[in-house]
Design a protein around this motif. Structure first.
Motif, PDB file in Angstrom:
ATOM      1  N   PRO A   1       0.875  -0.994   0.535  1.00  0.00           N
ATOM      2  CA  PRO A   1       0.501  -0.349   0.477  1.00  0.00           C
ATOM      3  C   PRO A   1       0.754   1.458  -0.322  1.00  0.00           C
ATOM      4  O   PRO A   1       1.791   1.318   0.660  1.00  0.00           O
TER       5      PRO A   1
ATOM      6  N   THR B   1      -1.865   4.746   4.224  1.00  0.00           N
ATOM      7  CA  THR B   1      -2.876   3.550   5.756  1.00  0.00           C
ATOM      8  C   THR B   1      -4.445   4.392   5.171  1.00  0.00           C
ATOM      9  O   THR B   1      -4.258   5.394   5.963  1.00  0.00           O
TER      10      THR B   1
ATOM     11  N   TYR C   1       5.046   3.510   1.821  1.00  0.00           N
ATOM     12  CA  TYR C   1       5.317   2.498   2.209  1.00  0.00           C
ATOM     13  C   TYR C   1       6.167   1.937   1.616  1.00  0.00           C
ATOM     14  O   TYR C   1       7.448   1.191   1.713  1.00  0.00           O
TER      15      TYR C   1
ATOM     16  N   ARG D   1       0.929   5.704  12.003  1.00  0.00           N
ATOM     17  CA  ARG D   1       0.337   5.197  10.711  1.00  0.00           C
ATOM     18  C   ARG D   1       1.746   4.760  10.110  1.00  0.00           C
ATOM     19  O   ARG D   1       2.305   4.664   8.963  1.00  0.00           O
TER      20      ARG D   1
ATOM     21  N   THR E   1       1.809  -0.324  11.894  1.00  0.00           N
ATOM     22  CA  THR E   1       1.282  -0.961  11.090  1.00  0.00           C
ATOM     23  C   THR E   1       0.853  -1.085  10.075  1.00  0.00           C
ATOM     24  O   THR E   1       1.831  -1.601   8.578  1.00  0.00           O
TER      25      THR E   1
ATOM     26  N   ALA F   1      -0.420  -1.783   7.428  1.00  0.00           N
ATOM     27  CA  ALA F   1      -1.002  -1.027   5.823  1.00  0.00           C
ATOM     28  C   ALA F   1       0.717  -1.502   5.294  1.00  0.00           C
ATOM     29  O   ALA F   1       1.649  -0.641   4.173  1.00  0.00           O
TER      30      ALA F   1
ATOM     31  N   ILE G   1      -7.960  -7.988  -2.435  1.00  0.00           N
ATOM     32  CA  ILE G   1      -8.184  -7.639  -1.118  1.00  0.00           C
ATOM     33  C   ILE G   1      -9.439  -8.441  -0.037  1.00  0.00           C
ATOM     34  O   ILE G   1      -9.474  -7.956   1.043  1.00  0.00           O
TER      35      ILE G   1
ATOM     36  N   TYR H   1      -8.305  -7.846   3.673  1.00  0.00           N
ATOM     37  CA  TYR H   1      -7.446  -6.997   3.859  1.00  0.00           C
ATOM     38  C   TYR H   1      -7.880  -5.812   4.588  1.00  0.00           C
ATOM     39  O   TYR H   1      -7.246  -4.400   5.237  1.00  0.00           O
ATOM     40  N   ASP H   2      -9.292  -5.080   4.637  1.00  0.00           N
ATOM     41  CA  ASP H   2      -9.475  -4.075   4.834  1.00  0.00           C
ATOM     42  C   ASP H   2      -9.130  -3.704   6.361  1.00  0.00           C
ATOM     43  O   ASP H   2      -9.212  -3.105   7.548  1.00  0.00           O
TER      44      ASP H   2
ATOM     45  N   TYR I   1      -5.957  -4.333   7.247  1.00  0.00           N
ATOM     46  CA  TYR I   1      -5.057  -3.264   7.268  1.00  0.00           C
ATOM     47  C   TYR I   1      -5.708  -2.159   8.263  1.00  0.00           C
ATOM     48  O   TYR I   1      -4.823  -1.064   8.736  1.00  0.00           O
ATOM     49  N   ASP I   2      -6.521  -2.590   8.703  1.00  0.00           N
ATOM     50  CA  ASP I   2      -7.364  -1.934   9.917  1.00  0.00           C
ATOM     51  C   ASP I   2      -6.665  -2.361  11.557  1.00  0.00           C
ATOM     52  O   ASP I   2      -7.452  -2.260  12.053  1.00  0.00           O
TER      53      ASP I   2
ATOM     54  N   TYR J   1      -6.274   0.975  -2.094  1.00  0.00           N
ATOM     55  CA  TYR J   1      -4.752   1.027  -1.308  1.00  0.00           C
ATOM     56  C   TYR J   1      -3.325   2.232  -2.225  1.00  0.00           C
ATOM     57  O   TYR J   1      -2.170   1.797  -1.516  1.00  0.00           O
TER      58      TYR J   1
END
Ligand SMILES: [Zn+2]
Length: 606
Positions: free
Chosen positions: A69, A72, A81, A131, A143, A145, A155, A190-191, A194-195, A316
């Motif tokens: 990603p 984030t 990243y 982040r 993090t 992401a 995802i 993935y939501d 990544y959360d 992302y």
């Protein structure tokens, strides 16, 4: 934006791969991708996190792509990243696979027909923010992401994350554990992955229960905090939030607290917080901490579940534009105040003085005539997180102005509905009618719901203060609940320069120049180093003293270095603007004003 992989080719090679799988590995290829990560940290002083990603998939393409990603959710800036990735390798069993990068965040791997591959890479992690990632002698905070790559187009797939901690460190995350596997967690897609930030350290832990659900603080670092008291006060904030929405929409909730850095980031059933380790034992510091907690906690409803149009499911790899960050952030900041009042952790006076200081800040910011709340939201990606010396003149914060406008909007809804409805009803409606029905809301939806609660048109309000850039007519709104804006010092003839200065060696360095100020009119620039006024050596103290002997309309000569060159500049001093703003009760408020005030603050107007 994300495409599904081509299936036809995979079918052709399925037979071959099944055959190879027997000789190479004993895993069987899946029709849906089986994705698992192992995160290790064998040498914390290197700041290198070791990631192993296993992909087991019958439909794995001959050229598989994995992607990092670029941002984030919750922090609206492209952070790239991928720049921290190193030592990338791909293999199938004992065979190493060729790969190449095809853009800044994509690695393309020649799988050679393999249906089960392993990707290894390291991520440099030496930046503690909510982040980013940090690995050092004390802990690993990550993090997801910013650490875990995803297979292109996948995802919506589930995955597992196994953490191999360093030494005696423990692992905390909001993700559910995989039964029977140590330090292994499962994300449904993935939501969710990544959360769910991770904290891995020898943290201190405190659990508490609200409405039968477990809440947990994990704290890394030493400081003057009182975890029992924090848990007790946080429980009140959680309960007050639950009263608004009628439920706590999670199985458990995790608060990760690092006692360095600053700020917080909201997540579905967790939050990452950072706070000054020594700030807990002053009333102001502790109140600030509870404000941070209330803000991030309220976000689990507002933005994580009540989702603005573009915010979820997320892209992302690109900016996700929305005009609604002022609701996502500003309204959340407003609720940070309300939750603290309702929990008995602050007073109406505390809230009114913070609104007054936002108003005073806006009056000193010519950018309020350049950028609306919707525009500031939309341009967050290029402006809010990239402020410079001109920001004061061309933008406003969707946080602070968003908080103020949310407060004024709540007053409008309460007074128009004769005290029967409020912003609580707006939030609750969005939660039930949008989140519960799996819909995101648009700017038009938000205005419509506010008007539904107010039972009248709010188009004038929205067109002037949300979509537009008008000066806010504070008293016309504040008077509805028996309040007015006052200033302890009105505009006057005292001399005023207008530039924002700070000491820099023997000089005063110009930090910003508000458009239209005397300094701006004279041509003073940011980074000018002022060394003298009318030939006398300058200091902050002397400047104040000297200007006190002058009046608006007088001229002074500033000696300054610009680009290393000495020059003189004549400035005609202006009138000093009003300051010392406060929000106070009107004289002789009516019964209606008193009643609506009481409804908002839970205390009487006096
Ligand atoms: Zn926020």
């Amino acid at each position: 934006m994300i495409q599904n992989p081509i299936r036809s080719r995979a079918v052709i090679v399925a037979f071959v791969s099944a055959f190879l799988a027997v000789s190479a590995t004993v895993v069987s290829a899946q029709s849906a991708p089986e994705i698992s990560y192992t995160v290790s940290m064998s040498k914390p002083s290197s700041h290198l996190i070791e990631v192993e990603m296993r992909l087991n998939w019958a439909n794995l393409p001959n050229q598989a792509e994995v992607k990092m990603p670029v941002w984030t959710p919750g922090s609206y800036l492209i952070r790239e990243y991928a720049r921290h990735v190193q030592d990338f390798k791909a293999s199938a069993g004992s065979r190493s696979l060729n790969w190449r990068k095809t853009n800044k965040n994509t690695w393309q791997i020649d799988t050679g027909g393999a249906k089960s591959i392993t990707v290894n890479y390291k991520v440099y992690a030496n930046e503690l923010t909510v982040r980013t990632n940090e690995l050092n002698y004390e802990h690993l905070f990550f993090t997801p992401a910013a650490l875990l790559m995803f297979p292109k187009g996948q995802i919506s797939q589930p995955s597992t994350v196994k953490v191999v901690p360093y030494g005696n460190w423990k692992v905390a995350t909001g993700l559910p554990r995989v039964a029977g596997q140590q330090n292994t967690f499962r994300a449904a897609n993935y939501d969710i992955l990544y959360d769910s930030p991770f904290e891995v350290s020898d943290f201190v832990e405190k659990k508490f229960t609200v409405r039968g659900k477990e809440h947990r603080y994990v704290v890394t670092g030493e400081g003057n905090y009182d975890l029992d008291r924090m848990a007790e006060d946080t429980a009140k904030i959680v309960e007050e939030s639950a009263k608004i929405f009628g439920e706590l929409p999670y199985d458990d909730y995790l608060l990760i607290l690092n006692l360095r850095g600053g700020g917080g980031l909201e997540h579905l059933n967790s939050t990452a917080l950072q706070f000054n380790r020594w700030a807990f034992n002053s009333p102001q510091g502790y109140s600030g901490f509870l404000g941070l907690v209330a803000h991030e906690f309220f976000h689990l409803y507002n933005v994580k579940r009540i989702r603005p149009d573009a915010l979820g499911p997320f892209d992302y790899e690109n900016e996700n534009y929305t005009k609604l960050l002022w609701v996502a952030e500003g309204t959340t900041s407003y609720y940070e105040n309300l939750l603290k009042i309702r929990s008995g952790l602050t007073t109406a006076q505390g809230v009114l003085s913070s609104q007054a200081s936002i108003i005073e800040g806006l009056y000193g910011q010519p950018g309020r005539f350049e950028t609306s709340l919707e525009e500031a939201s939309f341009d967050a990606w290029i402006k809010y997180y990239r402020q410079d010396e001109n920001s004061i003149n061309n933008q406003i914060s969707y946080y602070s102005k968003g908080e103020l406008v949310s407060f004024l909007l709540d007053i409008m809804i309460r007074s128009e509905s004769n005290g029967e409805k409020s912003m609580d009803d707006v939030m609750r409606y969005l939660y039930n009618e949008f989140y519960k029905k799996n819909r995101n809301f648009s700017p038009e939806d938000f205005q419509r719901v506010c008007e539904m609660m107010a039972r009248s048109s709010l188009d004038d309000f929205f067109s002037r203060y949300v979509r537009g850039r008008d000066e806010i007519d504070y008293d016309s709104i504040l008077n509805r609940i028996g309040l007015q804006l006052v200033s302890s010092r009105s505009e006057n003839d005292d001399a005023y320069l207008g530039a924002n200065l700070s000491a820099s060696g023997d000089a005063l360095r110009v930090r910003s120049v508000p458009a239209g100020s005397p300094a701006w009119d004279a041509g003073l620039n940011v980074e000018d180093d002022i060394v003298a006024i009318d030939g006398f050596k300058i200091s902050q103290q002397f400047l104040t003293f000297y200007l006190n002997s002058k009046k608006a309309g007088d001229k002074v000569t500033l000696s300054l270095f610009r680009h290393g060159k000495l020059m003189n500049m004549e400035v005609t001093l202006g009138r000093t603007p009003a300051s010392g703003y406060a929000i106070r009760p009107v004289e002789n408020p009516t019964e209606d004003q008193k009643r609506i005030y009481q409804g908002l603050f839970g205390s009487s107007l006096n």
